[in-house]
Design an enzyme around this catalytic site. Sequence first.
Site, PDB file in Angstrom:
ATOM      1  N   HIS A   1       0.847  -1.196   0.000  1.00  0.00           N
ATOM      2  CA  HIS A   1       0.000   0.000   0.000  1.00  0.00           C
ATOM      3  C   HIS A   1       0.880   1.242   0.000  1.00  0.00           C
ATOM      4  O   HIS A   1       1.752   1.403   0.858  1.00  0.00           O
ATOM      5  CB  HIS A   1      -0.903  -0.045   1.230  1.00  0.00           C
ATOM      6  CG  HIS A   1      -1.958   1.009   1.254  1.00  0.00           C
ATOM      7  ND1 HIS A   1      -3.107   0.924   0.506  1.00  0.00           N
ATOM      8  CD2 HIS A   1      -2.047   2.169   1.937  1.00  0.00           C
ATOM      9  CE1 HIS A   1      -3.864   1.992   0.738  1.00  0.00           C
ATOM     10  NE2 HIS A   1      -3.234   2.771   1.608  1.00  0.00           N
TER      11      HIS A   1
ATOM     12  N   ASP B   1       0.936   5.263  -0.001  1.00  0.00           N
ATOM     13  CA  ASP B   1       0.132   6.421   0.376  1.00  0.00           C
ATOM     14  C   ASP B   1       0.729   7.720  -0.165  1.00  0.00           C
ATOM     15  O   ASP B   1       1.772   8.166   0.312  1.00  0.00           O
ATOM     16  CB  ASP B   1       0.074   6.536   1.906  1.00  0.00           C
ATOM     17  CG  ASP B   1      -0.869   5.521   2.521  1.00  0.00           C
ATOM     18  OD1 ASP B   1      -2.021   5.441   2.082  1.00  0.00           O
ATOM     19  OD2 ASP B   1      -0.437   4.809   3.456  1.00  0.00           O
TER      20      ASP B   1
ATOM     21  N   GLY C   1      -4.304  11.058   6.076  1.00  0.00           N
ATOM     22  CA  GLY C   1      -3.266  12.074   6.246  1.00  0.00           C
ATOM     23  C   GLY C   1      -2.174  11.705   7.229  1.00  0.00           C
ATOM     24  O   GLY C   1      -1.121  12.340   7.241  1.00  0.00           O
TER      25      GLY C   1
ATOM     26  N   ASP D   1      -8.532   0.796   5.758  1.00  0.00           N
ATOM     27  CA  ASP D   1      -7.249   1.485   5.927  1.00  0.00           C
ATOM     28  C   ASP D   1      -7.296   2.398   7.149  1.00  0.00           C
ATOM     29  O   ASP D   1      -8.053   3.371   7.176  1.00  0.00           O
ATOM     30  CB  ASP D   1      -6.978   2.307   4.659  1.00  0.00           C
ATOM     31  CG  ASP D   1      -5.630   3.018   4.661  1.00  0.00           C
ATOM     32  OD1 ASP D   1      -4.840   2.810   5.607  1.00  0.00           O
ATOM     33  OD2 ASP D   1      -5.372   3.771   3.706  1.00  0.00           O
TER      34      ASP D   1
HETATM   35  C1  DX5 Z   1      -3.533   7.260   6.319  1.00  0.00           C
HETATM   36  C2  DX5 Z   1      -3.014   6.222   5.357  1.00  0.00           C
HETATM   37  C3  DX5 Z   1      -2.859   4.868   5.902  1.00  0.00           C
HETATM   38  C4  DX5 Z   1      -1.882   4.748   7.039  1.00  0.00           C
HETATM   39  C5  DX5 Z   1      -2.328   3.609   7.897  1.00  0.00           C
HETATM   40  O1  DX5 Z   1      -3.791   8.438   5.628  1.00  0.00           O
HETATM   41  O2  DX5 Z   1      -3.909   6.121   4.262  1.00  0.00           O
HETATM   42  O3  DX5 Z   1      -2.547   3.935   4.891  1.00  0.00           O
HETATM   43  O4  DX5 Z   1      -0.592   4.551   6.630  1.00  0.00           O
HETATM   44  O5  DX5 Z   1      -1.473   3.560   8.986  1.00  0.00           O
HETATM   45  P1  DX5 Z   1      -1.812   2.791  10.327  1.00  0.00           P
HETATM   46  O6  DX5 Z   1      -1.968   1.339   9.984  1.00  0.00           O
HETATM   47  O7  DX5 Z   1      -0.639   3.102  11.178  1.00  0.00           O
HETATM   48  O8  DX5 Z   1      -3.106   3.376  10.838  1.00  0.00           O
HETATM   49 ZN    ZN Z   2      -3.706   4.498   2.728  1.00  0.00          ZN
END
Ligand code: DX5
Ligand code: ZN
Length: 220
Positions: A33, A35, A142, A175
Site C-alpha cells: 500500500h 500512500d 493524512g 485502511d
Molecule cells: C492514512 C493512510 C494509511 C496509514 C495507515 O492516511 O492512508 O494507509 O498509513 O497507517 P496505520 O496502519 O498506522 O493506521
Molecule cells: Zn492508505
Amino acid sequence: MDRILAPSILAADFNVLGEQIKVCADKGAKYLHFDVMDGMFVPNISFGLPVLASIQGKEDLVMDVHLMIEDPIRYVDKFCEAGADIVNVHYEACGNVQTVLDKIHGCGKKAGITIKPGTSAEVLIPYLGQAELFLVMSVEPGLGGQAFIPGALDKIRRLRALLEERGLDADVEVDGGVYHRNVRDVLEAGANVIVSGSSVFRGNIAENVSAFVEIFKDYE
Ligand code: DX5
Ligand code: ZN
C-alpha cells in the site's frame, strides 16, 4: 474470497525500505500500500512517483496506490507508468468519478474508490460495477498511527451487502488503525484487503506479517 495484507510503507524506515518490503513479501503480504499525500487534500506530504518507480517490480507484490490528492485525474497516467497496479482515488477529491475510473481502466489498471470516515457508503452505489476495489478509511486520511473509528465497521458491512445484492465480488479494503487485536472485526464485517502501517512496521516486521497471515487462515 482471498484475505490480503497490504502493508502501508508510510510507517516503514525509508533508509532500509527495500529490505523491509522484501520481508513483507517473503512472509506472505500480497499487496503493497503506497500512500501519496499532496498537502492539499490532506494536511501532509508523503512521497510520490520516483519512490514508486524505484520499488515496483522488485518483489512479487501488487502495487496498491492510494492517492490522497486533489483532482487525481491529473496524475493517473503518471502513477500507472511508474508501476501502480491498482489506483485508488478519493470520491471526495474527484470532479467526475466515472471519468477518473475510465482513465484508470484506459491505462489497463484496476480502479479503486476511497471514502473518508464522514462519507456514506451510499455514494458508491452508482459505481459498484465500475471499480475493482472500494476502500473504506477507518481514520481521517493524512497520518499513520491513529485509532480505528468504529463506525467503519457498519460501513464495511453495508458496502459488502450492496456488492453481494448485485452479485459483485469486488475487493473491500480497510485502511487505518487496524491491528492484530481488531483485524477479526474488519474481516467479519466483510473487508478482505487489510492495510496496515504501524502494526506491520513497528516492531518485528516478519513476526507482524506472519501473525496477520495466520489470522487470515481462519477465514479461508
Ligand atoms: C492514512 C493512510 C494509511 C496509514 C495507515 O492516511 O492512508 O494507509 O498509513 O497507517 P496505520 O496502519 O498506522 O493506521
Ligand atoms: Zn492508505
